[in-house]
Design a protein around this motif. Structure first.
Motif, PDB file in Angstrom:
ATOM      1  N   ASP A  49       0.820  -1.214   0.000  1.00 31.30           N
ATOM      2  CA  ASP A  49       0.000   0.000   0.000  1.00 31.30           C
ATOM      3  C   ASP A  49       0.853   1.262   0.000  1.00 31.30           C
ATOM      4  N   PHE A  50       1.987   1.221   0.698  1.00 32.17           N
ATOM      5  CA  PHE A  50       2.884   2.381   0.731  1.00 32.17           C
ATOM      6  C   PHE A  50       3.396   2.703  -0.669  1.00 32.17           C
ATOM      7  N   HIS A  51       3.874   1.697  -1.383  1.00 35.92           N
ATOM      8  CA  HIS A  51       4.431   1.941  -2.709  1.00 35.92           C
ATOM      9  C   HIS A  51       3.346   2.272  -3.729  1.00 35.92           C
ATOM     10  N   GLU A  52       2.193   1.648  -3.611  1.00 35.47           N
ATOM     11  CA  GLU A  52       1.106   1.974  -4.535  1.00 35.47           C
ATOM     12  C   GLU A  52       0.642   3.418  -4.337  1.00 35.47           C
ATOM     13  N   TYR A  53       0.692   3.888  -3.106  1.00 38.79           N
ATOM     14  CA  TYR A  53       0.313   5.281  -2.835  1.00 38.79           C
ATOM     15  C   TYR A  53       1.221   6.236  -3.605  1.00 38.79           C
ATOM     16  N   TRP A  54       2.533   6.039  -3.503  1.00 36.59           N
ATOM     17  CA  TRP A  54       3.460   6.957  -4.150  1.00 36.59           C
ATOM     18  C   TRP A  54       3.472   6.781  -5.662  1.00 36.59           C
ATOM     19  N   LEU A  55       3.229   5.581  -6.137  1.00 30.48           N
ATOM     20  CA  LEU A  55       3.154   5.374  -7.580  1.00 30.48           C
ATOM     21  C   LEU A  55       1.943   6.085  -8.186  1.00 30.48           C
ATOM     22  N   ALA A  56       0.933   6.330  -7.369  1.00 33.11           N
ATOM     23  CA  ALA A  56      -0.297   6.959  -7.859  1.00 33.11           C
ATOM     24  C   ALA A  56      -0.267   8.480  -7.784  1.00 33.11           C
ATOM     25  N   GLN A  57       0.762   9.054  -7.144  1.00 33.92           N
ATOM     26  CA  GLN A  57       0.799  10.504  -6.967  1.00 33.92           C
ATOM     27  C   GLN A  57       1.190  11.209  -8.263  1.00 33.92           C
ATOM     28  N   GLU A  58       0.537  12.321  -8.534  1.00 31.20           N
ATOM     29  CA  GLU A  58       0.810  13.104  -9.742  1.00 31.20           C
ATOM     30  C   GLU A  58       1.904  14.130  -9.468  1.00 31.20           C
ATOM     31  N   ILE A  59       3.089  13.638  -9.180  1.00 24.59           N
ATOM     32  CA  ILE A  59       4.249  14.496  -8.935  1.00 24.59           C
ATOM     33  C   ILE A  59       5.455  13.881  -9.640  1.00 24.59           C
ATOM     34  N   PRO A  60       6.464  14.687  -9.963  1.00 27.84           N
ATOM     35  CA  PRO A  60       7.680  14.125 -10.566  1.00 27.84           C
ATOM     36  C   PRO A  60       8.278  13.063  -9.640  1.00 27.84           C
ATOM     37  N   THR A  61       8.487  11.876 -10.162  1.00 26.31           N
ATOM     38  CA  THR A  61       8.913  10.752  -9.330  1.00 26.31           C
ATOM     39  C   THR A  61      10.087  10.030  -9.975  1.00 26.31           C
ATOM     40  N   LEU A  62      11.077   9.711  -9.163  1.00 23.24           N
ATOM     41  CA  LEU A  62      12.218   8.915  -9.620  1.00 23.24           C
ATOM     42  C   LEU A  62      12.215   7.612  -8.838  1.00 23.24           C
ATOM     43  N   LEU A  63      12.118   6.510  -9.541  1.00 24.40           N
ATOM     44  CA  LEU A  63      12.101   5.194  -8.912  1.00 24.40           C
ATOM     45  C   LEU A  63      13.529   4.683  -8.770  1.00 24.40           C
ATOM     46  N   VAL A  64      13.959   4.503  -7.530  1.00 21.70           N
ATOM     47  CA  VAL A  64      15.302   4.013  -7.224  1.00 21.70           C
ATOM     48  C   VAL A  64      15.171   2.738  -6.400  1.00 21.70           C
ATOM     49  N   ARG A  65      15.881   1.712  -6.789  1.00 21.39           N
ATOM     50  CA  ARG A  65      15.830   0.456  -6.052  1.00 21.39           C
ATOM     51  C   ARG A  65      17.065   0.301  -5.164  1.00 21.39           C
ATOM     52  N   TYR A  66      16.833  -0.178  -3.965  1.00 18.58           N
ATOM     53  CA  TYR A  66      17.914  -0.423  -3.006  1.00 18.58           C
ATOM     54  C   TYR A  66      18.963  -1.349  -3.613  1.00 18.58           C
ATOM     55  N   GLU A  67      18.506  -2.355  -4.329  1.00 18.88           N
ATOM     56  CA  GLU A  67      19.420  -3.339  -4.905  1.00 18.88           C
ATOM     57  C   GLU A  67      20.369  -2.702  -5.912  1.00 18.88           C
ATOM     58  N   ASP A  68      19.888  -1.713  -6.659  1.00 15.27           N
ATOM     59  CA  ASP A  68      20.751  -1.000  -7.604  1.00 15.27           C
ATOM     60  C   ASP A  68      21.656  -0.017  -6.871  1.00 15.27           C
ATOM     61  N   LEU A  69      21.113   0.622  -5.845  1.00 20.18           N
ATOM     62  CA  LEU A  69      21.870   1.619  -5.088  1.00 20.18           C
ATOM     63  C   LEU A  69      23.089   1.007  -4.414  1.00 20.18           C
ATOM     64  N   THR A  70      22.939  -0.191  -3.852  1.00 22.51           N
ATOM     65  CA  THR A  70      24.054  -0.806  -3.134  1.00 22.51           C
ATOM     66  C   THR A  70      25.110  -1.370  -4.075  1.00 22.51           C
ATOM     67  N   ARG A  71      24.742  -1.690  -5.308  1.00 22.59           N
ATOM     68  CA  ARG A  71      25.703  -2.282  -6.242  1.00 22.59           C
ATOM     69  C   ARG A  71      26.281  -1.274  -7.227  1.00 22.59           C
ATOM     70  N   HIS A  72      25.557  -0.192  -7.474  1.00 26.93           N
ATOM     71  CA  HIS A  72      26.007   0.831  -8.431  1.00 26.93           C
ATOM     72  C   HIS A  72      25.781   2.208  -7.803  1.00 26.93           C
ATOM     73  N   THR A  73      26.358   2.399  -6.625  1.00 18.12           N
ATOM     74  CA  THR A  73      26.058   3.579  -5.815  1.00 18.12           C
ATOM     75  C   THR A  73      26.316   4.886  -6.557  1.00 18.12           C
ATOM     76  N   ASP A  74      27.472   5.002  -7.203  1.00 20.52           N
ATOM     77  CA  ASP A  74      27.813   6.269  -7.851  1.00 20.52           C
ATOM     78  C   ASP A  74      26.854   6.603  -8.988  1.00 20.52           C
ATOM     79  N   ARG A  75      26.489   5.618  -9.781  1.00 22.92           N
ATOM     80  CA  ARG A  75      25.619   5.876 -10.926  1.00 22.92           C
ATOM     81  C   ARG A  75      24.184   6.177 -10.486  1.00 22.92           C
ATOM     82  N   VAL A  76      23.727   5.461  -9.467  1.00 27.26           N
ATOM     83  CA  VAL A  76      22.377   5.724  -8.971  1.00 27.26           C
ATOM     84  C   VAL A  76      22.306   7.110  -8.331  1.00 27.26           C
ATOM     85  N   MET A  77      23.325   7.469  -7.540  1.00 23.18           N
ATOM     86  CA  MET A  77      23.313   8.776  -6.888  1.00 23.18           C
ATOM     87  C   MET A  77      23.401   9.912  -7.902  1.00 23.18           C
ATOM     88  N   ALA A  78      24.083   9.673  -9.015  1.00 25.71           N
ATOM     89  CA  ALA A  78      24.113  10.690 -10.066  1.00 25.71           C
ATOM     90  C   ALA A  78      22.705  10.935 -10.597  1.00 25.71           C
TER      91      ALA A  78
END
Length: 222
Positions: A49-78
């Motif tokens: 429900d938490f993620h569906e709430y934010w996916l439904a919001q009409e605002i600029p949204t960037l989807l970032v996954r923890y799994e990508d952040l921990t393995r490709h930290t510099d590229r995700v943070m960019a």
């Protein structure tokens, strides 16, 4: 976002030990499997429900996954900084990002050292029967977040390819959202009495011990 199996187990350890760095022992966990399973069945609904709430919001949204952040930290943070600063490229910050996340310097940035883990390491904490129950009702959400392959109860079959561009920008109008108003995602029915759970599992509910945050640890060292 983080896959629900690791996220729920991490939250369980956080609430049980009241630290980000320690975990409940396997012996204690094994004796109280029912308490963990009851909590997991509640938290999977909160996760969805938490993620569906934010996916439904009409605002600029960037989807970032923890799994990508921990393995490709510099590229995700960019990508995160591009989104936050509303710029098309991060040439100015690239060298600074690379410096911050270099292997020899990241431990000196002041952040705490989290508990050991890994992608999918928590999956073994769930019985096949519990996993089947947890997956009911989250298939659509998992696919939206790029976790479709994670529904397979074998981490060797998980597709760990990062999101395209290391993050997904959802095309949304520049609307607004007011937080901390309306109904809570974690309702009373989905809330867990952690004090009771700790007592049931034999975890001391008294003084949680010294704070484990990096600021307090630095004070102890000085």
């Amino acid at each position: 976002v983080r896959n629900p199996y690791d996220a729920i187990d991490s939250y369980f350890n956080l609430m049980m030990t009241r630290t980000h760095t320690t975990s409940v022992s396997e012996e204690v966990r094994a004796k109280n499997r029912a308490a963990f399973e009851e909590m997991a069945m509640k938290e999977i609904q909160v996760w969805r429900d938490f993620h569906e709430y934010w996916l439904a919001q009409e605002i600029p949204t960037l989807l970032v996954r923890y799994e990508d952040l921990t393995r490709h930290t510099d590229r995700v943070m960019a990508r995160v900084l591009e989104h936050a600063l509303d710029v098309d490229h991060m040439h100015f910050f690239c060298r600074r990002i690379e410096h911050c996340f270099a292997a020899e310097t990241i431990e000196k940035l002041g952040s705490y050292k989290p508990r050991s883990g890994g992608i999918g390491k928590a999956l073994k904490k769930y019985s096949p029967e519990l996993l089947q129950k947890l997956n009911v009702g989250i298939v659509d959400t998992m696919q939206k977040l790029g976790y479709g392959s994670f529904l397979v109860p074998n981490t060797e079959d998980w597709d760990l390819t990062p999101l395209p561009g290391y993050a997904t920008k959802l095309a949304r109008p520049r609307g607004t959202v007011i937080v901390n108003q309306g109904d809570l995602v974690r309702t009373n029915e989905l809330n867990t009495n952690w004090g009771q759970i700790r007592r049931q599992m034999g975890v001391t509910d008294g003084n949680p011990g010294p704070c484990q945050c990096w600021k307090c640890k630095q004070k102890e060292m000085n």
